[in-house]
Design an enzyme around this catalytic site. Structure first.
Site, PDB file in Angstrom:
ATOM      1  N   CYS A  79       0.842  -1.194   0.000  1.00 23.91           N
ATOM      2  CA  CYS A  79       0.000   0.000   0.000  1.00 23.91           C
ATOM      3  C   CYS A  79       0.885   1.255   0.000  1.00 23.91           C
ATOM      4  CB  CYS A  79      -0.995  -0.026   1.162  1.00 23.91           C
ATOM      5  SG  CYS A  79      -2.336   1.172   0.968  1.00 23.91           S
ATOM      6  N   HIS A 184      -3.875  -4.469  -0.295  1.00 23.37           N
ATOM      7  CA  HIS A 184      -3.505  -5.085   0.982  1.00 23.37           C
ATOM      8  C   HIS A 184      -3.615  -6.605   0.878  1.00 23.37           C
ATOM      9  CE1 HIS A 184      -3.242  -1.544   3.639  1.00 23.37           C
ATOM     10  NE2 HIS A 184      -4.153  -1.022   2.834  1.00 23.37           N
ATOM     11  N   GLU A 186      -2.902  -8.713   3.096  1.00 23.27           N
ATOM     12  CA  GLU A 186      -3.390  -9.216   4.385  1.00 23.27           C
ATOM     13  C   GLU A 186      -4.895  -9.053   4.547  1.00 23.27           C
ATOM     14  OE1 GLU A 186      -2.582  -4.859   5.269  1.00 23.27           O
ATOM     15  OE2 GLU A 186      -1.806  -6.413   3.919  1.00 23.27           O
TER      16      GLU A 186
END
Length: 203
Positions: A79, A184, A186
């Site tokens: 990011c 992202h 995650e």
């Protein structure tokens, strides 16, 4: 061991949890020696470019990261961490980045159609430009989760994947041992975990 850089910016817990979930040894650190001894480094980041760049510089870790990347240690920016890999950002002024990938970070406003919302938030599909180690376990059209108002403007040779949001916006980049994801991983379910797996095992 994978070291996640802690410089006061970034969703560190969920990122660490994602690496742990795929069985990788991971630590969150601001210790230069730990970074030097790590096998790979992850540079996270959320928020404003200027603030993050100042925090990274004040920690003294900016030059550590640059020197380790230039020595060949694998580095993944996520990011805002990806945006910081470039030469400069035009987010509320002009601010210097780490200069590891040639290019600049510019606003979407005035580039994408006016009816599209900024920031670009949500799931979007990846369009692959070239083969890359960190995309080995994913495929064309896989969806990942974005939150951003600025994007990286760089040469096509550094663009591994883009995502269409009124315009093809840079999504994954690579230059030698330096990688970046605008989205992202995650927060991107199994696709995101597969990207982290590939960075851990294929780079």
């Amino acid at each position: 061991m994978i070291a996640i850089v802690d410089y006061g910016v970034g969703n560190l817990f969920s990122l660490k949890s994602s690496f742990s979930a795929i069985g990788e040894e991971v630590t969150v650190t601001s210790d230069e020696n730990v970074l030097r001894n790590a096998d790979k480094i992850v540079l996270p980041g959320v928020g404003a470019f200027e603030d993050a760049a100042k925090k990274l510089k004040s920690s003294g870790l900016d030059q550590v990261i640059v020197s380790l990347a230039l020595s060949g240690k694998p580095l993944l920016g996520i990011c805002l961490g990806m945006q910081m890999l470039f030469d400069e950002s035009y987010e509320y002024g002009c601010h210097k980045g780490l200069g590891l990938i040639p290019g600049k970070v510019v606003p979407m406003e005035g580039v994408i159609p006016a009816e599209l919302k900024i920031p670009h938030i949500g799931w979007n599909a990846l369009k692959m430009n070239q083969d890359c180690e960190i995309t080995k376990y994913i495929k064309e059209g896989d969806f990942v989760y974005f939150v951003h108002s600025y994007y990286a403007d760089c040469d096509e040779k550094y663009k591994v994947a883009v995502s269409e949001y009124g315009k093809d916006l840079t999504a994954i980049v690579k230059k030698d041992n330096v990688f970046g994801c605008q989205f992202h991983p995650e927060k991107s379910g199994e696709v995101g975990l597969n990207i982290l797996r590939a960075f851990s095992r294929e780079v």
